[in-house]
Design a protein around this motif. Structure first.
Motif, PDB file in Angstrom:
ATOM      1  N   GLN A   6      15.871 -37.590  92.990  1.00 22.63           N
ATOM      2  CA  GLN A   6      14.627 -36.951  93.413  1.00 22.63           C
ATOM      3  C   GLN A   6      13.588 -37.981  93.855  1.00 22.63           C
ATOM      4  OE1 GLN A   6      13.725 -34.558  89.937  1.00 22.63           O
ATOM      5  NE2 GLN A   6      14.691 -32.744  90.831  1.00 22.63           N
ATOM      6  N   TRP A   7      13.577 -39.124  93.197  1.00 25.71           N
ATOM      7  CA  TRP A   7      12.639 -40.169  93.585  1.00 25.71           C
ATOM      8  C   TRP A   7      12.972 -40.729  94.961  1.00 25.71           C
ATOM      9  CZ3 TRP A   7       8.121 -41.847  93.738  1.00 25.71           C
ATOM     10  CH2 TRP A   7       7.775 -43.188  93.921  1.00 25.71           C
ATOM     11  N   ARG A   8      14.262 -40.910  95.242  1.00 28.35           N
ATOM     12  CA  ARG A   8      14.632 -41.385  96.571  1.00 28.35           C
ATOM     13  C   ARG A   8      14.229 -40.363  97.627  1.00 28.35           C
ATOM     14  NH1 ARG A   8      17.404 -40.762 100.819  1.00 28.35           N
ATOM     15  NH2 ARG A   8      18.179 -42.539 102.030  1.00 28.35           N
ATOM     16  N   THR A   9      14.436 -39.081  97.353  1.00 26.59           N
ATOM     17  CA  THR A   9      14.039 -38.040  98.303  1.00 26.59           C
ATOM     18  C   THR A   9      12.540 -38.067  98.542  1.00 26.59           C
ATOM     19  OG1 THR A   9      15.901 -36.615  97.669  1.00 26.59           O
ATOM     20  CG2 THR A   9      14.015 -35.559  98.730  1.00 26.59           C
ATOM     21  N   ALA A  10      11.763 -38.203  97.484  1.00 24.33           N
ATOM     22  CA  ALA A  10      10.308 -38.244  97.623  1.00 24.33           C
ATOM     23  C   ALA A  10       9.876 -39.445  98.457  1.00 24.33           C
ATOM     24  CB  ALA A  10       9.654 -38.288  96.245  1.00 24.33           C
ATOM     25  N   ARG A  11      10.524 -40.572  98.251  1.00 20.68           N
ATOM     26  CA  ARG A  11      10.201 -41.768  99.035  1.00 20.68           C
ATOM     27  C   ARG A  11      10.567 -41.562 100.505  1.00 20.68           C
ATOM     28  NH1 ARG A  11      13.593 -46.000  95.935  1.00 20.68           N
ATOM     29  NH2 ARG A  11      12.815 -47.465  97.510  1.00 20.68           N
ATOM     30  N   ALA A  12      11.709 -40.947 100.750  1.00 21.24           N
ATOM     31  CA  ALA A  12      12.114 -40.685 102.133  1.00 21.24           C
ATOM     32  C   ALA A  12      11.153 -39.718 102.812  1.00 21.24           C
ATOM     33  CB  ALA A  12      13.538 -40.138 102.163  1.00 21.24           C
ATOM     34  N   ILE A  13      10.757 -38.679 102.111  1.00 27.99           N
ATOM     35  CA  ILE A  13       9.810 -37.699 102.662  1.00 27.99           C
ATOM     36  C   ILE A  13       8.481 -38.372 102.981  1.00 27.99           C
ATOM     37  CG2 ILE A  13       8.377 -35.723 102.045  1.00 27.99           C
ATOM     38  CD1 ILE A  13      11.102 -34.840 102.912  1.00 27.99           C
ATOM     39  N   ALA A  14       8.022 -39.235 102.077  1.00 26.43           N
ATOM     40  CA  ALA A  14       6.771 -39.948 102.317  1.00 26.43           C
ATOM     41  C   ALA A  14       6.865 -40.797 103.582  1.00 26.43           C
ATOM     42  CB  ALA A  14       6.434 -40.818 101.108  1.00 26.43           C
ATOM     43  N   GLN A  15       7.982 -41.478 103.761  1.00 25.74           N
ATOM     44  CA  GLN A  15       8.162 -42.316 104.943  1.00 25.74           C
ATOM     45  C   GLN A  15       8.240 -41.478 106.210  1.00 25.74           C
ATOM     46  OE1 GLN A  15       8.162 -45.836 104.639  1.00 25.74           O
ATOM     47  NE2 GLN A  15       7.663 -45.458 106.795  1.00 25.74           N
ATOM     48  N   ILE A  16       8.918 -40.350 106.146  1.00 28.05           N
ATOM     49  CA  ILE A  16       9.023 -39.459 107.310  1.00 28.05           C
ATOM     50  C   ILE A  16       7.652 -38.945 107.705  1.00 28.05           C
ATOM     51  CG2 ILE A  16       9.886 -37.192 108.039  1.00 28.05           C
ATOM     52  CD1 ILE A  16      12.403 -37.820 106.302  1.00 28.05           C
ATOM     53  N   ALA A  17       6.838 -38.581 106.713  1.00 24.91           N
ATOM     54  CA  ALA A  17       5.484 -38.105 107.002  1.00 24.91           C
ATOM     55  C   ALA A  17       4.647 -39.215 107.631  1.00 24.91           C
ATOM     56  CB  ALA A  17       4.829 -37.601 105.724  1.00 24.91           C
ATOM     57  N   LEU A  18       4.740 -40.418 107.100  1.00 24.63           N
ATOM     58  CA  LEU A  18       3.992 -41.547 107.644  1.00 24.63           C
ATOM     59  C   LEU A  18       4.418 -41.869 109.073  1.00 24.63           C
ATOM     60  CD1 LEU A  18       3.976 -43.850 104.493  1.00 24.63           C
ATOM     61  CD2 LEU A  18       1.926 -42.990 105.667  1.00 24.63           C
ATOM     62  N   ASP A  19       5.716 -41.783 109.333  1.00 25.73           N
ATOM     63  CA  ASP A  19       6.243 -42.098 110.663  1.00 25.73           C
ATOM     64  C   ASP A  19       6.015 -40.968 111.666  1.00 25.73           C
ATOM     65  OD1 ASP A  19       7.133 -44.480 109.634  1.00 25.73           O
ATOM     66  OD2 ASP A  19       9.217 -43.819 109.379  1.00 25.73           O
ATOM     67  N   GLY A  20       5.768 -39.756 111.166  1.00 25.63           N
ATOM     68  CA  GLY A  20       5.652 -38.611 112.062  1.00 25.63           C
ATOM     69  C   GLY A  20       6.962 -38.279 112.737  1.00 25.63           C
ATOM     70  N   SER A  21       8.068 -38.562 112.063  1.00 26.00           N
ATOM     71  CA  SER A  21       9.392 -38.362 112.669  1.00 26.00           C
ATOM     72  C   SER A  21       9.917 -36.939 112.512  1.00 26.00           C
ATOM     73  CB  SER A  21      10.400 -39.359 112.076  1.00 26.00           C
ATOM     74  OG  SER A  21      10.405 -39.297 110.664  1.00 26.00           O
ATOM     75  N   TRP A  22       9.137 -36.066 111.865  1.00 24.50           N
ATOM     76  CA  TRP A  22       9.511 -34.644 111.782  1.00 24.50           C
ATOM     77  C   TRP A  22       8.244 -33.820 111.921  1.00 24.50           C
ATOM     78  CZ3 TRP A  22      14.365 -33.001 112.133  1.00 24.50           C
ATOM     79  CH2 TRP A  22      14.623 -31.643 111.927  1.00 24.50           C
ATOM     80  N   GLU A  23       8.364 -32.645 112.470  1.00 26.30           N
ATOM     81  CA  GLU A  23       7.198 -31.804 112.727  1.00 26.30           C
ATOM     82  C   GLU A  23       6.429 -31.497 111.444  1.00 26.30           C
ATOM     83  OE1 GLU A  23       6.093 -27.499 114.820  1.00 26.30           O
ATOM     84  OE2 GLU A  23       8.185 -28.147 114.608  1.00 26.30           O
ATOM     85  N   ASN A  24       5.126 -31.608 111.543  1.00 26.22           N
ATOM     86  CA  ASN A  24       4.243 -31.299 110.416  1.00 26.22           C
ATOM     87  C   ASN A  24       4.174 -29.784 110.229  1.00 26.22           C
ATOM     88  OD1 ASN A  24       2.167 -30.959 108.595  1.00 26.22           O
ATOM     89  ND2 ASN A  24       0.636 -32.107 109.751  1.00 26.22           N
ATOM     90  N   PRO A  25       4.623 -29.253 109.086  1.00 25.92           N
ATOM     91  CA  PRO A  25       4.637 -27.797 108.899  1.00 25.92           C
ATOM     92  C   PRO A  25       3.288 -27.218 108.492  1.00 25.92           C
ATOM     93  CG  PRO A  25       5.576 -28.867 106.979  1.00 25.92           C
ATOM     94  CD  PRO A  25       5.269 -29.959 107.960  1.00 25.92           C
ATOM     95  N   VAL A  26       2.301 -28.085 108.185  1.00 26.57           N
ATOM     96  CA  VAL A  26       0.994 -27.591 107.721  1.00 26.57           C
ATOM     97  C   VAL A  26      -0.125 -28.333 108.457  1.00 26.57           C
ATOM     98  CG1 VAL A  26       1.720 -26.748 105.454  1.00 26.57           C
ATOM     99  CG2 VAL A  26       1.181 -29.180 105.747  1.00 26.57           C
ATOM    100  N   GLU A  27      -0.073 -28.320 109.749  1.00 28.06           N
ATOM    101  CA  GLU A  27      -1.060 -29.020 110.560  1.00 28.06           C
ATOM    102  C   GLU A  27      -2.479 -28.581 110.197  1.00 28.06           C
ATOM    103  OE1 GLU A  27      -2.120 -31.907 112.919  1.00 28.06           O
ATOM    104  OE2 GLU A  27      -0.001 -31.336 112.951  1.00 28.06           O
ATOM    105  N   GLY A  28      -3.319 -29.565 109.836  1.00 26.75           N
ATOM    106  CA  GLY A  28      -4.718 -29.282 109.524  1.00 26.75           C
ATOM    107  C   GLY A  28      -4.997 -28.891 108.080  1.00 26.75           C
TER     108      GLY A  28
END
Length: 212
Positions: free
Chosen positions: A162-184
């Motif tokens: 779960q920690w690895r997943t959380a780290r990956a999600i954080a990196q994806i959000a920082l990189d903007g490599s996946w669509e933001n589901p909650v824009e704004g």
């Protein structure tokens, strides 16, 4: 024997016969010039051209061996799960660790989209000018995240997967490599409670409701 070869052979024999006959003629003999004239024979090339089928390469073409192999095409990930699996999570900066910790403690039981949504709330707060500008400042701001006690981050999570997943999600959000589901969105709460905020609602993802 082909027709062309037969003609060539006959012509050769005829010329040889004429030569022998000329050798037997005495010096006193009268030579008829017409007897010395041999017909001119044009022999077509015996070797036929090699036909190469359309769409194939001649094996004698040096470029056939030196042509590089086509590079394999790697498709982009089709799902967020694939992107998480392919993420190369290395050492984290302090802000990256704060973001991943927020994802872990606030949304580790949520879907990947739900975890990504929480990460984007933290990022959007830091950019909004209404909250601290650093990610750690956003996460540790008093009264904002229940897992933070006394302005201090909890210990590093121990559940490796779960920690690895959380780290990956954080990196994806920082990189903007996946669509933001909650824009704004700047706020969220558990769907089981009704705080009556009166804020514009963005959406609900899993067990969280998001607001501007």
């Amino acid at each position: 024997m082909s027709k062309n070869l037969m003609i060539a052979a006959v012509a050769t024999v005829g010329m040889l016969s004429s030569t022998l006959a000329l050798a037997e003629v005495s010096e006193d003999s009268v030579i008829d010039p017409k007897a010395l004239m041999a017909p001119a024979v044009v022999v077509e090339s015996v070797a036929a051209p090699v036909a190469v089928e359309s769409g194939t390469q001649n094996s004698m073409d040096p470029s056939a061996e030196s042509a590089p192999h086509a590079a394999a095409i790697i498709d982009d990930p089709d799902t967020l799960a694939e992107l998480v699996d392919e993420s190369d999570v290395g050492e984290l900066t302090a802000d990256e660790k704060c973001l991943a910790t927020a994802v872990y403690y606030e949304a580790r039981s949520e879907s990947l989209a739900g975890q990504l949504a929480v990460a984007h709330v933290v990022l959007q707060r830091a950019k909004s000018g209404r909250f601290p500008s650093s990610l750690c400042g956003v996460v540790t701001q008093p009264g904002q995240f229940s897992f933070v006690r006394g302005g201090r981050m909890p210990t590093t999570p121990t559940h490796a997967g779960q920690w690895r997943t959380a780290r990956a999600i954080a990196q994806i959000a920082l990189d903007g490599s996946w669509e933001n589901p909650v824009e704004g969105a700047l706020y969220f709460h558990a769907a089981r409670v009704q705080p009556g905020w009166g804020r514009p609602r963005v959406t609900r993802i899993g067990g969280h409701v998001f607001y501007r």
